[in-house]
Design a protein around this motif. Structure first.
Motif, PDB file in Angstrom:
ATOM      1  N   ASN A  81     -90.990  11.649 -71.554  1.00  0.00           N
ATOM      2  CA  ASN A  81     -92.166  10.947 -72.046  1.00  0.00           C
ATOM      3  C   ASN A  81     -93.385  12.268 -72.579  1.00  0.00           C
ATOM      4  OD1 ASN A  81     -93.682  11.951 -69.634  1.00  0.00           O
ATOM      5  ND2 ASN A  81     -94.925   9.699 -69.063  1.00  0.00           N
ATOM      6  N   ASN A  82     -93.599  13.356 -72.568  1.00  0.00           N
ATOM      7  CA  ASN A  82     -94.045  13.889 -73.577  1.00  0.00           C
ATOM      8  C   ASN A  82     -93.702  14.004 -74.735  1.00  0.00           C
ATOM      9  OD1 ASN A  82     -94.525  14.040 -70.295  1.00  0.00           O
ATOM     10  ND2 ASN A  82     -96.269  15.327 -70.928  1.00  0.00           N
ATOM     11  N   PRO A  83     -94.739  14.544 -76.001  1.00  0.00           N
ATOM     12  CA  PRO A  83     -94.200  14.839 -76.958  1.00  0.00           C
ATOM     13  C   PRO A  83     -93.797  16.442 -77.017  1.00  0.00           C
ATOM     14  CG  PRO A  83     -96.269  13.495 -77.211  1.00  0.00           C
ATOM     15  CD  PRO A  83     -95.745  13.544 -75.892  1.00  0.00           C
ATOM     16  N   GLY A  84     -93.061  16.886 -77.524  1.00  0.00           N
ATOM     17  CA  GLY A  84     -92.400  18.314 -77.223  1.00  0.00           C
ATOM     18  C   GLY A  84     -92.232  19.013 -76.463  1.00  0.00           C
ATOM     19  N   ILE A  85     -92.092  18.140 -74.986  1.00  0.00           N
ATOM     20  CA  ILE A  85     -91.542  18.528 -73.949  1.00  0.00           C
ATOM     21  C   ILE A  85     -90.151  17.978 -73.777  1.00  0.00           C
ATOM     22  CG2 ILE A  85     -90.604  18.662 -71.654  1.00  0.00           C
ATOM     23  CD1 ILE A  85     -94.250  19.328 -71.729  1.00  0.00           C
ATOM     24  N   LYS A  86     -88.667  18.930 -73.904  1.00  0.00           N
ATOM     25  CA  LYS A  86     -87.873  18.369 -73.398  1.00  0.00           C
ATOM     26  C   LYS A  86     -86.788  18.659 -72.367  1.00  0.00           C
ATOM     27  CE  LYS A  86     -86.633  18.909 -78.524  1.00  0.00           C
ATOM     28  NZ  LYS A  86     -85.868  18.819 -79.297  1.00  0.00           N
ATOM     29  N   VAL A  87     -86.164  17.752 -71.515  1.00  0.00           N
ATOM     30  CA  VAL A  87     -84.738  18.322 -70.663  1.00  0.00           C
ATOM     31  C   VAL A  87     -83.859  18.019 -70.940  1.00  0.00           C
ATOM     32  CG1 VAL A  87     -87.198  18.058 -68.798  1.00  0.00           C
ATOM     33  CG2 VAL A  87     -85.542  15.604 -69.893  1.00  0.00           C
ATOM     34  N   GLN A  88     -82.883  19.089 -69.960  1.00  0.00           N
ATOM     35  CA  GLN A  88     -81.676  19.092 -70.079  1.00  0.00           C
ATOM     36  C   GLN A  88     -80.913  19.635 -67.950  1.00  0.00           C
ATOM     37  OE1 GLN A  88     -79.826  21.828 -72.870  1.00  0.00           O
ATOM     38  NE2 GLN A  88     -80.303  23.371 -71.649  1.00  0.00           N
ATOM     39  N   ARG A  89     -79.533  18.965 -68.012  1.00  0.00           N
ATOM     40  CA  ARG A  89     -79.186  19.597 -67.122  1.00  0.00           C
ATOM     41  C   ARG A  89     -77.447  20.154 -67.173  1.00  0.00           C
ATOM     42  NH1 ARG A  89     -74.914  17.150 -64.523  1.00  0.00           N
ATOM     43  NH2 ARG A  89     -75.404  17.523 -61.974  1.00  0.00           N
ATOM     44  N   LEU A  90     -77.542  21.126 -67.872  1.00  0.00           N
ATOM     45  CA  LEU A  90     -75.732  21.706 -67.377  1.00  0.00           C
ATOM     46  C   LEU A  90     -75.114  21.216 -66.505  1.00  0.00           C
ATOM     47  CD1 LEU A  90     -77.495  25.348 -69.104  1.00  0.00           C
ATOM     48  CD2 LEU A  90     -77.336  22.550 -70.272  1.00  0.00           C
ATOM     49  N   SER A  91     -74.111  22.151 -66.543  1.00  0.00           N
ATOM     50  CA  SER A  91     -73.126  21.394 -65.403  1.00  0.00           C
ATOM     51  C   SER A  91     -72.248  23.143 -65.785  1.00  0.00           C
ATOM     52  CB  SER A  91     -72.209  20.013 -65.929  1.00  0.00           C
ATOM     53  OG  SER A  91     -71.525  20.048 -64.720  1.00  0.00           O
ATOM     54  N   PHE A  92     -72.006  23.109 -64.548  1.00  0.00           N
ATOM     55  CA  PHE A  92     -71.358  24.804 -64.241  1.00  0.00           C
ATOM     56  C   PHE A  92     -69.619  24.371 -63.566  1.00  0.00           C
ATOM     57  CE2 PHE A  92     -75.795  25.661 -64.192  1.00  0.00           C
ATOM     58  CZ  PHE A  92     -75.730  26.868 -65.708  1.00  0.00           C
ATOM     59  N   LEU A  93     -68.907  23.947 -64.110  1.00  0.00           N
ATOM     60  CA  LEU A  93     -67.584  23.965 -63.648  1.00  0.00           C
ATOM     61  C   LEU A  93     -66.095  24.886 -63.490  1.00  0.00           C
ATOM     62  CD1 LEU A  93     -67.298  20.111 -63.912  1.00  0.00           C
ATOM     63  CD2 LEU A  93     -68.104  21.041 -61.579  1.00  0.00           C
ATOM     64  N   PRO A  94     -65.800  25.245 -62.309  1.00  0.00           N
ATOM     65  CA  PRO A  94     -64.787  25.459 -62.862  1.00  0.00           C
ATOM     66  C   PRO A  94     -63.446  25.828 -64.037  1.00  0.00           C
ATOM     67  CG  PRO A  94     -64.672  25.621 -60.422  1.00  0.00           C
ATOM     68  CD  PRO A  94     -65.476  24.792 -61.038  1.00  0.00           C
ATOM     69  N   ARG A  95     -62.728  26.347 -64.691  1.00  0.00           N
ATOM     70  CA  ARG A  95     -61.471  25.703 -65.501  1.00  0.00           C
ATOM     71  C   ARG A  95     -60.519  24.927 -64.879  1.00  0.00           C
ATOM     72  NH1 ARG A  95     -60.535  27.933 -70.370  1.00  0.00           N
ATOM     73  NH2 ARG A  95     -61.732  29.821 -70.062  1.00  0.00           N
ATOM     74  N   GLY A  96     -60.162  23.545 -65.741  1.00  0.00           N
ATOM     75  CA  GLY A  96     -59.807  22.701 -65.562  1.00  0.00           C
ATOM     76  C   GLY A  96     -60.290  21.309 -63.976  1.00  0.00           C
ATOM     77  N   GLN A  97     -61.530  21.853 -63.800  1.00  0.00           N
ATOM     78  CA  GLN A  97     -61.982  21.118 -62.518  1.00  0.00           C
ATOM     79  C   GLN A  97     -63.004  20.220 -63.702  1.00  0.00           C
ATOM     80  OE1 GLN A  97     -63.419  23.071 -59.568  1.00  0.00           O
ATOM     81  NE2 GLN A  97     -65.531  21.135 -58.836  1.00  0.00           N
ATOM     82  N   THR A  98     -63.126  19.184 -63.058  1.00  0.00           N
ATOM     83  CA  THR A  98     -64.098  18.021 -63.514  1.00  0.00           C
ATOM     84  C   THR A  98     -65.188  17.421 -62.804  1.00  0.00           C
ATOM     85  OG1 THR A  98     -62.605  15.560 -62.849  1.00  0.00           O
ATOM     86  CG2 THR A  98     -62.681  17.137 -65.361  1.00  0.00           C
ATOM     87  N   GLU A  99     -66.558  17.293 -63.528  1.00  0.00           N
ATOM     88  CA  GLU A  99     -67.945  16.579 -62.593  1.00  0.00           C
ATOM     89  C   GLU A  99     -66.969  15.403 -61.575  1.00  0.00           C
ATOM     90  OE1 GLU A  99     -72.368  16.735 -62.249  1.00  0.00           O
ATOM     91  OE2 GLU A  99     -71.137  16.619 -64.421  1.00  0.00           O
ATOM     92  N   ASP A 100     -67.112  14.941 -60.463  1.00  0.00           N
ATOM     93  CA  ASP A 100     -67.365  13.624 -59.758  1.00  0.00           C
ATOM     94  C   ASP A 100     -68.586  12.728 -60.264  1.00  0.00           C
ATOM     95  OD1 ASP A 100     -66.683  11.865 -58.373  1.00  0.00           O
ATOM     96  OD2 ASP A 100     -66.929  12.855 -56.297  1.00  0.00           O
ATOM     97  N   ILE A 101     -67.946  12.093 -60.948  1.00  0.00           N
ATOM     98  CA  ILE A 101     -69.413  10.685 -61.800  1.00  0.00           C
ATOM     99  C   ILE A 101     -68.585   9.368 -61.076  1.00  0.00           C
ATOM    100  CG2 ILE A 101     -70.004  10.191 -63.473  1.00  0.00           C
ATOM    101  CD1 ILE A 101     -70.696  12.802 -63.859  1.00  0.00           C
ATOM    102  N   GLY A 102     -70.240   8.488 -61.074  1.00  0.00           N
ATOM    103  CA  GLY A 102     -69.762   7.517 -60.533  1.00  0.00           C
ATOM    104  C   GLY A 102     -70.512   6.315 -61.491  1.00  0.00           C
TER     105      GLY A 102
END
Length: 361
Positions: A81-102
């Protein structure tokens, strides 16, 4: 030395033009939260805290304290909610593996995962994996499925589900599932270890979703069971139930479904179990700091689970994570904010401020 910030943040738009370094995961974790002020992305230490909140579908967002002030992260819009501030979540997974999403829809009372039973006792014909596959194929598209004989349509662009017979719409949420590696991932830099101690899980906190969509811990002075007692029952039978009372009402806590039911009215509320991280002593306990507040009568009182939702041990742990930060806790009737930099506690309803001190024993 790597640059970092001392708390936790979330994601930018897919069309972001700025470049960020492709870091590799550390200590086995598969994610990293970063904060950007200007054009530089900084990794966030102890980001397991925000990850734990983010993975729960009932969490709307989180407020955090940073060197740039208090930042609220909205988990639905993935923005600060703050101007000028950005956030992100990076995902690191081995090749061929996908994240478990709900994938979850908001039922009348609970956030329910696709493929499980909602409060209407019927399971949908699709699972989170099915919905995620359709979403990955076309993030702005639609997806049709059935519950019993009733057809529904998911609209990924609006994150809603619509009953094609009645027209009733429900909100959707997409969240990663909490993994076993979410926990104590970078605590060693905040809490130095010795041959007689190590960081790890020292217990579990049990909470229910309150009327204002705020997580509220089970406490012995309010309920017939506190977090420790519930955890003991959970370890005896992780698929069982537990009956308890709050004032004149009786409730049933369902461990397998992670919800509580008011046995008088049938009202359901979501329940969650989150780890408490701290120092585990293997040989002997060294000196522990004692946290106290100055009471109305002029005497110093210890923080303890008998009178509030936290203890000196938990306060000390949060203090070592961020000596200039804040933490919140509650008593039976009030919620408070404890400021480590000002060494004060503030009643969030009345605004009353009291002095706090830390004693090294």
């Amino acid at each position: 030395m790597d640059k970092h910030v001392d708390f936790y943040y979330e994601m930018t738009d897919d069309n972001e033009e700025e470049q960020y370094p492709q870091n590799t995961p550390v200590n086995g974790k598969s994610y990293e939260w970063q904060l950007s002020v200007g054009h530089q992305w900084l990794k966030i230490e102890n980001d397991h805290v925000i990850e734990t909140h983010y993975c729960h579908p009932g969490a709307k967002g989180i407020s955090i304290n940073t060197s740039h002030g208090v930042v609220f992260i909205d988990f639905d819009t993935l923005q600060a909610n703050n101007p000028g501030i950005k956030v992100q979540r990076l995902s690191f997974l081995p090749r061929g593996q996908t994240e478990d999403i709900g994938w979850y829809f908001r039922d009348d009372q609970l956030w329910c995962e696709y493929g499980t039973q909602g409060s209407n006792t019927l399971s949908s014909s699709v699972s989170s994996r099915d919905v995620e596959q359709q979403f990955t194929t076309n993030p702005q598209g639609t997806f049709r499925f059935t519950v019993g004989h009733t057809p529904y349509l998911i609209d990924f662009s609006t994150m809603t589900q619509r009953n094609l017979i009645t027209g009733l719409q429900r909100r959707l949420r997409r969240r990663p599932k909490l993994s076993s590696n979410t926990g104590a991932v970078s605590l060693t830099s905040a809490l130095p270890t010795t041959s007689s101690s190590q960081t790890g899980v020292v217990g579990y906190r049990w909470e229910f979703m309150g009327v204002r969509e705020q997580w509220t811990e089970y406490q012995a002075h309010i309920c017939s069971f506190d977090s420790a007692a519930i955890e003991r029952q959970y370890q005896l039978n992780k698929q069982g139930t537990l009956n308890f009372k709050i004032n004149r009402y009786s409730y049933t806590l369902d461990f397998s479904g992670m919800y509580q039911v008011n046995n008088n009215f049938g009202t359901r509320r979501s329940v969650r179990r989150t780890p408490i991280y701290g120092v585990q002593n293997n040989i002997s306990s060294g000196p522990q700091a004692q946290w106290q507040f100055l009471d109305m009568d002029g005497s110093w009182k210890d923080y303890s689970k008998g009178i509030c939702s936290t203890s000196s041990q938990e306060i000390e742990f949060q203090y070592k994570l961020n000596p200039s930060g804040t933490m919140t806790f509650s008593t039976r009737n009030f919620s408070y904010e404890l400021s480590f930099s000002a060494m004060t506690q503030r009643n969030l309803r009345t605004g009353t401020t009291r002095t706090v001190r830390r004693l090294n024993q």
